[in-house]
Write an enzyme that holds these catalytic residues in place. Sequence first.
Site, PDB file in Angstrom:
ATOM      1  N   PRO A 121       0.835  -0.945  -0.050  1.00 43.89           N
ATOM      2  CA  PRO A 121       0.063  -0.044  -0.160  1.00 43.89           C
ATOM      3  C   PRO A 121       0.847   1.241  -0.225  1.00 43.89           C
ATOM      4  O   PRO A 121       1.766   1.332   0.802  1.00 43.89           O
ATOM      5  CB  PRO A 121      -0.777  -0.161   1.287  1.00 43.89           C
ATOM      6  CG  PRO A 121      -0.816  -1.601   1.520  1.00 43.89           C
ATOM      7  CD  PRO A 121       0.718  -2.148   0.966  1.00 43.89           C
ATOM      8  N   TYR A 138      -0.008   5.047  13.193  1.00 44.15           N
ATOM      9  CA  TYR A 138      -1.572   5.390  13.112  1.00 44.15           C
ATOM     10  C   TYR A 138      -2.098   4.730  14.410  1.00 44.15           C
ATOM     11  O   TYR A 138      -1.665   3.944  15.389  1.00 44.15           O
ATOM     12  CB  TYR A 138      -1.988   4.925  11.569  1.00 44.15           C
ATOM     13  CG  TYR A 138      -1.363   5.474  10.565  1.00 44.15           C
ATOM     14  CD1 TYR A 138      -1.227   6.971  10.650  1.00 44.15           C
ATOM     15  CD2 TYR A 138      -0.555   5.015   9.491  1.00 44.15           C
ATOM     16  CE1 TYR A 138      -0.542   7.504   9.683  1.00 44.15           C
ATOM     17  CE2 TYR A 138       0.211   5.628   8.554  1.00 44.15           C
ATOM     18  CZ  TYR A 138       0.184   6.911   8.530  1.00 44.15           C
ATOM     19  OH  TYR A 138       0.841   7.562   7.787  1.00 44.15           O
TER      20      TYR A 138
END
Length: 383
Positions: free
Chosen positions: A23, A182
């Site tokens: 990603p 995150y």
Amino acid sequence: MAHLFEPLKLRGVQLANRIAVSPMCQYSCDDGMANDWHFVHLATRAVGGAALVFTEATAVTPEGRISQRDLGLWSDRHAEPLERIVRFLHEQGSLAGIQLAHAGRKASTRVPWEGRGLLPESEGGWTRVAAPSAIAFSEDYPQPQALTVPEIQEVVRAFAGAARRAAQAGFDVVEIHSAHGYLLHEFLSPHANHRADAYGGSFENRTRLAREVVEAVRRAWPEARPLFLRISSTDWAAGGWDVEQSVELARQARLLGVDLVDCSSAGIVPGENIPVGPGYQTAFAERIRREAGIATGAVGMIIDPVQADHVIRSGQADLVLLAREMLRDPYWALRAARELGQTAAWPVQYLRAAPAGSPARAAIDSEPRETRVDGHRAVPSIG
């Protein structure tokens, strides 16, 4: 021993080889919607021979985006442009993967080419940035607010809802993003999590949200399709999350239905002292694979085909995920097959570029010169 071009079966799907496109944020959306840039970016890597192509980090809520330009899947309308991408990836023989994410305290920031750090409300930034504790990533980032327990459960439901939409869009693999500083990683690490309730303190409590998200996504995601978990195997910072804790989390994740752990590192504190070099994170993938008994993916400066093949042949990982190198060379997998003397499935439209002596090239060389392109089916031509 497996090699880079051996198929990999996970649950009810099979990867044609051990090469995946990691990603990579493109910062090119409006309101979370995929567009032609995403189609071309992802489709090109499938044409280039990667067995699995992941979307960028895809936010499960609007506030879970890193920036205003991030991809999203918090509503049904986001699925339609993704369906088109998935169909094309499948036509090229690639599997389609989607990474589901929440940026946590790293949300509401500028896109990289417009400067780093906080995007204020006056310029469209978020009213509220969420985190396990009210601790900013750095002075240049937003000041977050600690999530309440009901808000934490809303995050869990958001991940599950996005997974259901991903299944409806036809994706083959879902990856839960619990790395790079995150939200889910923030709960794991003592550097970001100072909570004193059931989601902070002990290892069991700090991993609770990650486990709840895994369970919720696994219930929402078809049983026959594999589930990945990306983690930062270490914070590279004393007193933080480390590889020993990663091994134990991987053991628990396997029991909850995770099929592969994508082993990255860092991102929780600025300025980590990281010994960056070719394959610098593959040791994490090898240890987690060996000690947790789960398939792993290796990432981090995997550039050379011989290097990637060694990762698989030596049992360090079951899959290699390439990022920047795939930006430099979308056809890396086809080049790797040539350099390693392996057979790769070239698109029929590109057969004239196949290596001399390969089965693909042999097929075209045996065709008469008068053959042509007929509709969408490319018939080899010498002229």
